[in-house]
Design a protein around this motif. Structure first.
Motif, short mmCIF file in Angstrom:
data_model
loop_
_atom_site.label_atom_id
_atom_site.label_comp_id
_atom_site.label_asym_id
_atom_site.label_seq_id
_atom_site.Cartn_x
_atom_site.Cartn_y
_atom_site.Cartn_z
N TYR A 130 0.92 1.22 6.45
CA TYR A 130 2.20 0.60 6.81
C TYR A 130 2.79 -0.13 5.60
CZ TYR A 130 5.58 -2.31 9.28
OH TYR A 130 6.73 -2.91 9.70
N LEU A 131 1.95 -0.88 4.88
CA LEU A 131 2.42 -1.60 3.71
C LEU A 131 2.99 -0.64 2.66
CD1 LEU A 131 -0.49 -4.16 3.27
CD2 LEU A 131 1.86 -4.69 3.93
N HIS A 132 2.30 0.44 2.43
CA HIS A 132 2.74 1.40 1.42
C HIS A 132 4.05 2.08 1.86
CE1 HIS A 132 2.69 4.92 -1.25
NE2 HIS A 132 2.13 4.07 -2.09
N ALA A 133 4.11 2.49 3.11
CA ALA A 133 5.29 3.20 3.61
C ALA A 133 6.53 2.33 3.70
CB ALA A 133 4.99 3.81 4.98
N HIS A 134 6.36 1.03 3.92
CA HIS A 134 7.49 0.13 4.13
C HIS A 134 7.75 -0.80 2.95
CE1 HIS A 134 6.58 1.49 8.22
NE2 HIS A 134 7.89 1.37 8.39
N SER A 135 7.22 -0.46 1.80
CA SER A 135 7.45 -1.29 0.61
C SER A 135 8.28 -0.50 -0.40
CB SER A 135 6.12 -1.71 0.00
OG SER A 135 5.33 -0.59 -0.35
N GLN A 136 8.80 -1.22 -1.36
CA GLN A 136 9.66 -0.62 -2.39
C GLN A 136 8.97 -0.71 -3.75
OE1 GLN A 136 12.60 0.78 -1.52
NE2 GLN A 136 12.05 0.25 0.56
N PRO A 137 9.15 0.33 -4.57
CA PRO A 137 8.57 0.27 -5.94
C PRO A 137 9.19 -0.85 -6.76
CG PRO A 137 9.37 2.50 -5.41
CD PRO A 137 9.80 1.59 -4.31
#
Length: 77
Positions: free
Chosen positions: A70-77
């Motif tokens: 979830y953190l990876h999918a909903h975060s921005q680079p």
């Protein structure tokens, strides 16, 4: 397979700077979650800042955690 969280840095505006085990750094905005259930306890800046890496994700002192996918999918680079 989703990367694991290797490091976390909280910011003063309720965001998490995440470093994944791949070396990728991303920013996750926690603000939209702060009105939901147990997340409301993180509105205190002190409570929010006490985030740590636990196993492959982040966790706060109250036991609240978020799935690394979830953190990876909903975060921005």
């Amino acid at each position: 397979m989703c990367p694991a969280v290797a490091a976390v840095e909280p910011t003063s505006d309720y965001r998490l700077v995440l470093t994944f085990d791949t070396g990728e750094r991303r920013v996750f905005d926690v603000r939209p979650l702060l009105t939901l259930g147990r997340f409301a306890s993180l509105t205190s800046p002190g409570a929010f800042a006490r985030v740590r890496v636990a196993f492959d994700t982040v966790e706060w002192e109250n036991g609240l955690d978020l799935d690394p996918e979830y953190l990876h999918a909903h975060s921005q680079p």
